[in-house]
Write an enzyme that holds these catalytic residues in place. Structure first.
Site, PDB file in Angstrom:
ATOM      1  N   SER A 157       0.712  -1.206  -0.160  1.00 10.01           N
ATOM      2  CA  SER A 157       0.136   0.088  -0.022  1.00 10.01           C
ATOM      3  C   SER A 157       0.902   1.386   0.032  1.00 10.01           C
ATOM      4  O   SER A 157       1.677   0.502   0.148  1.00 10.01           O
ATOM      5  CB  SER A 157      -1.101  -0.291   1.107  1.00 10.01           C
ATOM      6  OG  SER A 157      -1.603   0.913   0.546  1.00 10.01           O
ATOM      7  N   TYR A 206      -2.215  -0.155  11.083  1.00 11.76           N
ATOM      8  CA  TYR A 206      -2.718  -0.557   9.234  1.00 11.76           C
ATOM      9  C   TYR A 206      -1.267   0.173   8.797  1.00 11.76           C
ATOM     10  O   TYR A 206      -0.952  -0.922   8.252  1.00 11.76           O
ATOM     11  CB  TYR A 206      -3.631  -0.434   8.574  1.00 11.76           C
ATOM     12  CG  TYR A 206      -3.454  -0.750   7.125  1.00 11.76           C
ATOM     13  CD1 TYR A 206      -4.362  -1.755   6.556  1.00 11.76           C
ATOM     14  CD2 TYR A 206      -3.647  -0.100   6.061  1.00 11.76           C
ATOM     15  CE1 TYR A 206      -3.855  -2.716   5.113  1.00 11.76           C
ATOM     16  CE2 TYR A 206      -3.666  -0.300   4.815  1.00 11.76           C
ATOM     17  CZ  TYR A 206      -3.873  -0.952   4.049  1.00 11.76           C
ATOM     18  OH  TYR A 206      -3.412  -1.401   2.718  1.00 11.76           O
TER      19      TYR A 206
END
Length: 348
Positions: free
Chosen positions: A138, A151
C-alpha cells in the site's frame, strides 16, 4: 502445464479480483480466507473459467493454519508457483481509541499474516529453486495517514520484512523471487466491514480504483518479479515522491485534511464492529464480492499502469525526488539568506 497459485484474502477485494484473473488465465487457484460464503463464490468464479479452485478456510494470523493450507494446496493442485499475500484487517480510529488487543490483532493479520504466508511459500519454493511471492502492499506503507495507525504500521513492516527476505534470497543466488505491489485507494468491501470508531462511514481517499486495476498489477508482478516493487496509480507514486521531498509539509497537510477525507458523511456503515475477530461472510448469502460501495467514483483503468511497466522511468523519478529532497535538506540546514534561491528555484 497450469500454474498453481495461492492467494490469501481471496474472498473479497483485491484477492478476489486476482483469483478471478488467474483463473481466466487457466491457473489452478487455492483460495485462503476465514469466511465461507466469499470463498465459495470466489472458487465458483475460478471454476467458471475452466480452471481448478480449492477454497481453504484459514486464519493467516495462525502459522499452523497457513502451513496446513499450503500442504492441502500442493496435495490437490501441485507445486506452488505463485503465492499472493493479500489478507488484512484494520481499525479506523485515532490511536488513543484503539484497544491493545485490537492493535495486536491488526498486526497479527496484516503483518504476521504476510510473514506466515511467505514462510509457507518459501519452505516449498526454495528447495525447488522456483517460485514467486507477491506482497499486496500500500502507499500507506511508505506514507502513513491519521486514523489508520495499526494498518500503516503493519504495511511499513511488510516492506521492511520483504526487503530483508529479498537480500537473503540474493545472497544464496536463489531463483525464487519476492516483490511488493504498492496499491492506491481501492474500492473494496473493507470500508463497509472495517471496525470503526469514526462518526461517519469510512471511505478511501480519492482517486479510487477498482480492484481489477490492482489485480492486473499483481499478475504483472507475478510475471515479472525481478523488480523489488511496483507502484499502482498516479496517487501512489505521487504520495511516495511527496513524502521523500517534503515529509513535514505532508504531515501538516494530512493533519488538516486526513480526518474528513477518510469519512463519507450521510452514508451508513453496515456494522462498526467489523471483521476484526470474525469474518463478515461466515453465513450463507453474505458474499460481498470484490467491489465496495464506491463504484460511482472508482476508476476502472489507471494510465499510470503503463509507467509501472517501465522501470527506468520509475527509478528516474524516485532518484530525482531523492536528489531534490537531499538538496532541500541541505538548503534548510544552511539557512536561507535574503536573495538565496532554493534548490528547485535555481536555473540550469
Amino acid at each position: 502445464m497450469a500454474l498453481t497459485v495461492v492467494i490469501t484474502g481471496a474472498s473479497a477485494g483485491i484477492g478476489r479480483a486476482t483469483a478471478r484473473m488467474f483463473g481466466a488465465r487457466g491457473a489452478d487457484v487455492a483460495l485462503i480466507a476465514r469466511g465461507w460464503a466469499g470463498l465459495q463464490a470466489a472458487a465458483d468464479e475460478v471454476e467458471e473459467s475452466g480452471a481448478r479452485a480449492l477454497p481453504l478456510r484459514a486464519d493467516v494470523a495462525d502459522h499452523r493454519q497457513v502451513e496446513h493450507a499450503a500442504e492441502a494446496a500442493e496435495e490437490a493442485l501441485g507445486p506452488i508457483d505463485v503465492w499472493v499475500n493479500s489478507a488484512f484487517t484494520s481499525v479506523f480510529a485515532p490511536f488513543t481509541e484503539i484497544e491493545p488487543d485490537e492493535y495486536a490483532r491488526v498486526t497479527d493479520v496484516t503483518y504476521l499474516g504476510f510473514v506466515n504466508g511467505t514462510r509457507a511459500a518459501l519452505k516449498r519454493m526454495v528447495p525447488r529453486d522456483h517460485g514467486t511471492v507477491v506482497q499486496v502492499g500500500s502507499a500507506l506503507g511508505d506514507r502513513s495517514v491519521p486514523l489508520q495507525s495499526a494498518y500503516c504500521g503493519a504495511k511499513h513492516a511488510v516492506n521492511g520484512f520483504t526487503s530483508s527476505i529479498r537480500t537473503e534470497l540474493r545472497h544464496r543466488r536463489s531463483r525464487v523471487h519476492i516483490t511488493v505491489v504498492q496499491m492506491p485507494a481501492v474500492n473494496t468491501p473493507q470500508f463497509s466491514w472495517v471496525r470503526s470508531r469514526l462518526p461517519d462511514h469510512p471511505q478511501p481517499v480519492p482517486p479510487v480504483y477498482q480492484p481489477e486495476v490492482a489485480a492486473r498489477a499483481v499478475l504483472h508482478a507475478a510475471d515479472r518479479p525481478r523488480r523489488k516493487q511496483y507502484y499502482v496509480g498516479a496517487s501512489t507514486l505521487a504520495t511516495v515522491l511527496a513524502n521523500k521531498a517534503a515529509p513535514a509539509l505532508l504531515d501538516r497537510y494530512l493533519a488538516r485534511t486526513g480526518f474528513d477525507s477518510q469519512q463519507e458523511r450521510g452514508l451508513r456503515q453496515e456494522t462498526r464492529e467489523g471483521n476484526l475477530w470474525h469474518p463478515a461472510d461466515a453465513a450463507p448469502g453474505t458474499d460481498h464480492g470484490a467491489h465496495g460501495v464506491f463504484d460511482d467514483r472508482a476508476h476502472a483503468r489507471s494510465p499510470q499502469a503503463a509507467l509501472a511497466r517501465r522501470p527506468a522511468l520509475v527509478s528516474g523519478a524516485l532518484a530525482g525526488a531523492a536528489a531534490g529532497a537531499a538538496g532541500l535538506v541541505a538548503w534548510r540546514r544552511r539557512g536561507r539568506r535574503p536573495g538565496t534561491a532554493a534548490p528547485w528555484e535555481r536555473a540550469g
